[in-house]
Scaffold this motif. Structure first.
Motif, PDB file in Angstrom:
ATOM      1  N   SER A  44       0.633  -1.376  -0.105  1.00 41.34           N
ATOM      2  CA  SER A  44       0.182   0.133  -0.010  1.00 41.34           C
ATOM      3  C   SER A  44       0.794   1.324  -0.114  1.00 41.34           C
ATOM      4  N   ASN A 216      -6.311  -4.759   0.089  1.00 39.93           N
ATOM      5  CA  ASN A 216      -5.695  -3.416   0.473  1.00 39.93           C
ATOM      6  C   ASN A 216      -4.871  -3.306  -0.980  1.00 39.93           C
ATOM      7  N   GLY A 217      -4.518  -1.948  -1.203  1.00 37.34           N
ATOM      8  CA  GLY A 217      -3.491  -1.554  -2.060  1.00 37.34           C
ATOM      9  C   GLY A 217      -3.088  -0.162  -2.424  1.00 37.34           C
ATOM     10  N   PRO A 218      -2.121   0.027  -2.960  1.00 38.48           N
ATOM     11  CA  PRO A 218      -1.841   1.551  -3.146  1.00 38.48           C
ATOM     12  C   PRO A 218      -2.511   2.572  -3.878  1.00 38.48           C
ATOM     13  N   GLY A 219      -2.283   3.646  -3.802  1.00 36.10           N
ATOM     14  CA  GLY A 219      -2.861   4.676  -4.730  1.00 36.10           C
ATOM     15  C   GLY A 219      -4.257   5.249  -4.409  1.00 36.10           C
ATOM     16  N   CYS A 244      -9.391  -1.782   3.529  1.00 30.74           N
ATOM     17  CA  CYS A 244      -8.680  -0.643   2.812  1.00 30.74           C
ATOM     18  C   CYS A 244      -9.073  -0.149   1.319  1.00 30.74           C
ATOM     19  N   LEU A 245      -8.066  -0.312   0.534  1.00 31.82           N
ATOM     20  CA  LEU A 245      -8.371  -0.095  -0.855  1.00 31.82           C
ATOM     21  C   LEU A 245      -9.673  -0.792  -1.304  1.00 31.82           C
ATOM     22  N   GLN A 248     -12.791   1.129  -0.269  1.00 29.48           N
ATOM     23  CA  GLN A 248     -12.882   2.282  -1.238  1.00 29.48           C
ATOM     24  C   GLN A 248     -13.436   1.855  -2.374  1.00 29.48           C
ATOM     25  N   ARG A 266      -1.773   6.834   9.322  1.00 29.97           N
ATOM     26  CA  ARG A 266      -0.891   5.740   9.188  1.00 29.97           C
ATOM     27  C   ARG A 266      -0.374   5.511  10.529  1.00 29.97           C
ATOM     28  N   ASN A 286      -3.369   2.595   7.373  1.00 26.53           N
ATOM     29  CA  ASN A 286      -2.220   3.084   6.258  1.00 26.53           C
ATOM     30  C   ASN A 286      -3.214   3.513   5.191  1.00 26.53           C
ATOM     31  N   HIS A 287      -3.874   4.628   5.190  1.00 27.89           N
ATOM     32  CA  HIS A 287      -4.663   5.134   4.172  1.00 27.89           C
ATOM     33  C   HIS A 287      -4.708   6.454   3.851  1.00 27.89           C
ATOM     34  N   GLY A 288      -4.393   7.211   2.565  1.00 26.17           N
ATOM     35  CA  GLY A 288      -4.546   8.418   2.226  1.00 26.17           C
ATOM     36  C   GLY A 288      -6.037   8.928   1.923  1.00 26.17           C
ATOM     37  N   TYR A 289      -6.774   7.935   1.685  1.00 20.92           N
ATOM     38  CA  TYR A 289      -8.317   8.244   1.078  1.00 20.92           C
ATOM     39  C   TYR A 289      -9.270   7.842   1.904  1.00 20.92           C
ATOM     40  N   HIS A 329      -7.020  -2.214   9.145  1.00 18.64           N
ATOM     41  CA  HIS A 329      -6.342  -3.376   8.876  1.00 18.64           C
ATOM     42  C   HIS A 329      -6.695  -4.440  10.229  1.00 18.64           C
TER      43      HIS A 329
END
Ligand SMILES: NC(=O)CC[C@H](N)C(=O)O
Length: 354
Positions: A44, A216-219, A244-245, A248, A266, A286-289, A329
């Motif tokens: 992520s 989960n995952g990045p971006g 997480c991702l 979303q 985070r 651990n998330h930005g969105y 998580h």
């Protein structure tokens, strides 16, 4: 060798460079007191420069059993004291050897709490790691490197693989999954088929799953519209659980909106309230969105969890279908393992063995 972090707004933080390597990326901070190896290898964080607020890093070394994926995906690492004589019965490698072998630029001896306070006030932004004497042209060139947007294709598994078990068959859509999530689903008895992020809904249904898991995952989830369209086709077909991702993506597929948080969440010390029981849990995040709560109005979605720090959505469930998701998580244990009840919840939605 002396080095520095330069943020996009011109702020400079000095430190020492472990290797003579440069980096460009979005600078984010994690407030956990342990877990640096899990952070380094959690996909992520793909292409981000990660700053840790805990002042001593490396003191229990690195060991294979804590790897969350095949490698480290971070673009850079910013820490306070770098400890290179770790002590732990699991220790196999010192952190500096690991960072060198993985090719991760590391700036240490940095006042990472000052970096964090700055990002909290100004918001997450782009930054670069360079040697102290870097020329202006070099700095300009590094800032000109665009931050890659779609990173799920980098983090997902290239091949379909299995983790066999006797329980219900779960197809895991891998957007950059952490090993701990796979281990947890497996520990809960699930027979897993892990598929790449571009696997179509038809291909997934042909695997005859009992349930579908979204990882989960990045971006930014909005940078993967094909995945959202694909997930839309799976809604209502099988029980679904997203983390997480994955949470979303489910939100977007069900008609909700997502937005970028000012500086993200985070750390392994993030309090979350379960609105259905009234209990508060310490979670790893651990998330930005985040999913926009206002956008849930009129949709068959109910907020089930909320962040105690800023009130944002940390979990939701469908009011008619067996679909639910969490932004945090539950597989990571920031000390206690209180959040694993969510795996019970998912498995209880799946068909029982004959
Ligand atoms: N851990 C995750 O899955 C993170 C989700 C998403 N990339 C975010 O930053 O919000």
């Amino acid at each position: 060798m002396n080095g520095k972090l330069i943020l996009e707004d011109g702020t400079v933080f000095n430190g020492k460079l472990l290797n003579n390597m440069k980096a460009t990326g979005e600078v984010v901070f994690n407030t956990g007191m342990t877990g640096y190896q899990e952070i380094l290898t959690d996909p992520s964080y793909c292409r981000q420069i990660v700053t840790l607020t805990y002042p001593l890093i490396g003191n229990y070394g690195i060991a294979d059993i804590f790897m969350q994926s095949r490698k480290s995906f971070v673009n850079g690492f910013i820490i306070g004291e770098l400890c290179d004589n770790g002590s732990n019965w699991h220790l196999e490698t010192e952190i500096s050897d690991f960072l060198t072998r993985q090719g991760i630029p590391c700036l240490y001896d940095v006042d990472t709490r000052a970096v964090t306070k700055h990002i909290r006030a100004a918001g997450t932004m782009k930054g670069i790691i360079v040697p102290e004497d870097a020329a202006k042209t070099e700095i300009d060139e590094l800032f000109a490197v665009p931050i890659k947007k779609e990173v799920v294709s980098e983090a997902t598994t290239p091949n379909v693989y299995k983790m066999e078990n006797d329980g219900p068959h779960v197809v895991v859509m891998d957007f950059g999954i952490k090993q701990n999530i796979l281990d947890s689903l497996h520990q809960w008895g699930c027979n897993l088929t892990i598929v790449p992020s571009n696997t179509t809904a038809e291909e997934i249904m042909n695997l005859n799953p009992d349930g579908i898991f979204l990882s989960n995952g990045p971006g930014d989830p909005k940078d993967i519209p094909d995945v959202i369209e694909n997930v839309k086709k799976l809604i209502g077909k099988k029980p679904m659980f997203g983390i997480c991702l994955g949470h979303q993506i489910l939100g977007l597929a069900l008609g909700a909106n997502t937005y970028k948080l000012k500086f993200g969440h985070r750390g392994s010390n993030q309090p979350v309230k379960n609105l259905e029981t009234g209990r508060v849990y310490i979670t790893s995040q651990n998330h930005g969105y985040a999913v926009d709560e206002a956008s849930l109005e009129g949709l068959p979605l109910k907020v089930t969890h909320r962040s105690i720090n800023d009130g944002t959505v940390e979990g939701m469930r469908h009011t008619k279908l067996p679909i639910f998701s969490v932004q945090f998580h539950p597989e990571a244990s920031p000390g206690p393992t209180d959040n694993t009840y969510l795996f019970d919840q998912f498995v209880s939605m799946l068909p029982k063995e004959e």
